[in-house]
Design a protein around this motif. Structure first.
Motif, PDB file in Angstrom:
ATOM      1  N   ASN A 142       0.845  -1.189   0.000  1.00 35.22           N
ATOM      2  CA  ASN A 142       0.000   0.000   0.000  1.00 35.22           C
ATOM      3  C   ASN A 142       0.882   1.241   0.000  1.00 35.22           C
ATOM      4  N   TRP A 143       0.287   2.357  -0.403  1.00 37.71           N
ATOM      5  CA  TRP A 143       0.984   3.641  -0.470  1.00 37.71           C
ATOM      6  C   TRP A 143      -0.044   4.729  -0.205  1.00 37.71           C
ATOM      7  N   GLN A 144       0.340   5.714   0.599  1.00 37.42           N
ATOM      8  CA  GLN A 144      -0.564   6.849   0.762  1.00 37.42           C
ATOM      9  C   GLN A 144       0.199   8.140   0.606  1.00 37.42           C
ATOM     10  N   LYS A 167     -18.218  -1.839   6.291  1.00 28.85           N
ATOM     11  CA  LYS A 167     -19.066  -2.217   7.417  1.00 28.85           C
ATOM     12  C   LYS A 167     -18.503  -3.429   8.158  1.00 28.85           C
ATOM     13  N   ALA A 168     -18.065  -4.416   7.396  1.00 30.47           N
ATOM     14  CA  ALA A 168     -17.537  -5.644   8.009  1.00 30.47           C
ATOM     15  C   ALA A 168     -16.057  -5.515   8.384  1.00 30.47           C
ATOM     16  N   LYS A 169     -15.456  -4.365   8.010  1.00 33.30           N
ATOM     17  CA  LYS A 169     -14.016  -4.135   8.259  1.00 33.30           C
ATOM     18  C   LYS A 169     -13.167  -5.238   7.633  1.00 33.30           C
ATOM     19  N   LYS A 170     -13.502  -5.563   6.374  1.00 32.75           N
ATOM     20  CA  LYS A 170     -12.789  -6.637   5.671  1.00 32.75           C
ATOM     21  C   LYS A 170     -12.132  -6.107   4.390  1.00 32.75           C
ATOM     22  N   TYR A 184      -9.159 -10.487   4.883  1.00 28.66           N
ATOM     23  CA  TYR A 184      -8.343  -9.983   5.993  1.00 28.66           C
ATOM     24  C   TYR A 184      -9.194  -9.038   6.830  1.00 28.66           C
ATOM     25  N   ASP A 185      -8.918  -8.976   8.117  1.00 27.25           N
ATOM     26  CA  ASP A 185      -9.437  -7.864   8.911  1.00 27.25           C
ATOM     27  C   ASP A 185      -8.680  -6.625   8.440  1.00 27.25           C
ATOM     28  N   TYR A 186      -9.409  -5.529   8.209  1.00 25.55           N
ATOM     29  CA  TYR A 186      -8.785  -4.333   7.625  1.00 25.55           C
ATOM     30  C   TYR A 186      -8.994  -3.127   8.529  1.00 25.55           C
ATOM     31  N   ASN A 187      -7.893  -2.463   8.836  1.00 26.91           N
ATOM     32  CA  ASN A 187      -7.966  -1.227   9.603  1.00 26.91           C
ATOM     33  C   ASN A 187      -7.973  -0.066   8.617  1.00 26.91           C
ATOM     34  N   ALA A 192      -3.679  -1.351   7.737  1.00 28.43           N
ATOM     35  CA  ALA A 192      -3.068  -2.611   8.188  1.00 28.43           C
ATOM     36  C   ALA A 192      -4.027  -3.787   7.990  1.00 28.43           C
ATOM     37  N   VAL A 193      -3.457  -4.951   7.663  1.00 32.31           N
ATOM     38  CA  VAL A 193      -4.261  -6.164   7.493  1.00 32.31           C
ATOM     39  C   VAL A 193      -3.864  -7.206   8.542  1.00 32.31           C
TER      40      VAL A 193
END
Length: 303
Positions: A142-144, A167-170, A184-187, A192-193
């Motif tokens: 990823n890049w921001q 909604k599911a944070k996925k 993946y759980d996604y923040n 972060a995964v």
């Protein structure tokens, strides 16, 4: 359910990829990957505009850049470049390089990439020499804006489909060579995964001739849509149960990617390829209506 599949006029791409619906311009952007072309389908005009990127032979994805109506991020080999295009001209110019990944690995290139819900770049690489289906030299990043490129995972075969469910944070990811969709759980705040889990295994559908999952999108109810290269279908899947809800059949076999668009975001656009001398209509881009589902608006890249 009766859905309808129609070809977009003059939409051919030898390796169509990376469809992205731009709400502001009511246009679908996609690429012809192995010739360095970017395309824009103007919904109101029902017309496709095509441009060659000057000096480039690859264009693996195209993402509109926030607040810069004539600038796009495009994947060219291992670089993510900013391209200037008015959406009509037949040539587009490279303005600058945003970043490069795996600079030493000349056999690698960036493949699929998208923006996450916050406008970050997320995308990965693949090896493009030899048997691409048996190599694991790719990575996912990823890049921001204002930041460094961060590696999310290594040992990727062919980095492909990406989708997010806020909604599911996925975060859903496809590595074509594993034949799997992984959740993946996604923040969303950090990108972060964590906690990878296989939610759909395409080897289980056709064990004798495994399907290669390629691009992917998601609808507002959290169902994912998985394009199958060599499979001739897009599968609508409930990722919680792994159950196939619908098989959308397309009139050619090499289905590369999918994106919702149209004024109501209820049209599924489907890109295809014409690799290794497929019969007509391979390489055509399609629209699928009557699916009774809606997608999410494409997010521009923040730079």
């Amino acid at each position: 359910m009766s859905y309808k599949v129609e070809a977009l006029p003059d939409s051919y791409a030898g390796l169509g990829e990376g469809p992205h619906w731009d709400v502001d311009r009511q246009s679908l952007y996609y690429v012809d990957l192995e010739v360095g072309f970017i395309h824009r389908y103007d919904f109101k005009q029902n017309k496709v505009y095509k441009a060659q990127i000057e000096g480039e032979t690859f264009a693996s994805f195209i993402l509109p850049i926030e607040n810069r109506p004539q600038e796009f991020a495009v994947g060219c080999n291992r670089r993510c470049v900013v391209v200037q295009w008015d959406g009509v001209a037949t040539v587009a110019k490279v303005l600058r390089v945003l970043f490069e990944v795996q600079p030493g690995l000349e056999d690698n290139r960036i493949n699929d990439a998208k923006t996450d819900p916050k406008g970050r770049f997320v995308g990965g690489t693949m090896c493009c020499s030899g048997d691409i289906f048996t190599q694991w030299k790719g990575e996912l990043y990823n890049w921001q804006a204002g930041g460094q490129v961060t590696k999310i995972r290594g040992e990727v075969g062919i980095s492909n489909g990406l989708a997010w469910d806020v909604k599911a944070k996925k975060f859903y990811f496809i590595d074509t060579n594993t034949h799997e969709v992984v959740a993946y759980d996604y923040n969303v705040d950090t990108g972060a995964v964590a906690n990878p889990k296989v939610v759909f295994d395409l080897r289980k559908i056709r064990p004798n001739t495994p399907l290669y999952p390629d691009g992917m999108t998601i609808d507002t109810e959290g169902n994912i849509y998985v394009a199958t290269f060599n499979g001739g279908s897009v599968f609508k899947v409930n990722p919680s149960s792994g159950k196939i809800l619908l098989e959308i059949k397309i009139p050619t076999t090499q289905i590369t990617s999918v994106a919702f668009g149209g004024p109501q975001l209820d049209i599924l656009f489907v890109t295809t390829a014409n690799k290794f001398d497929q019969p007509v209509p391979a390489g055509t881009t399609y629209k699928v209506t009557g699916l009774n589902a809606k997608g999410l608006p494409g997010v521009p890249l923040k730079i």
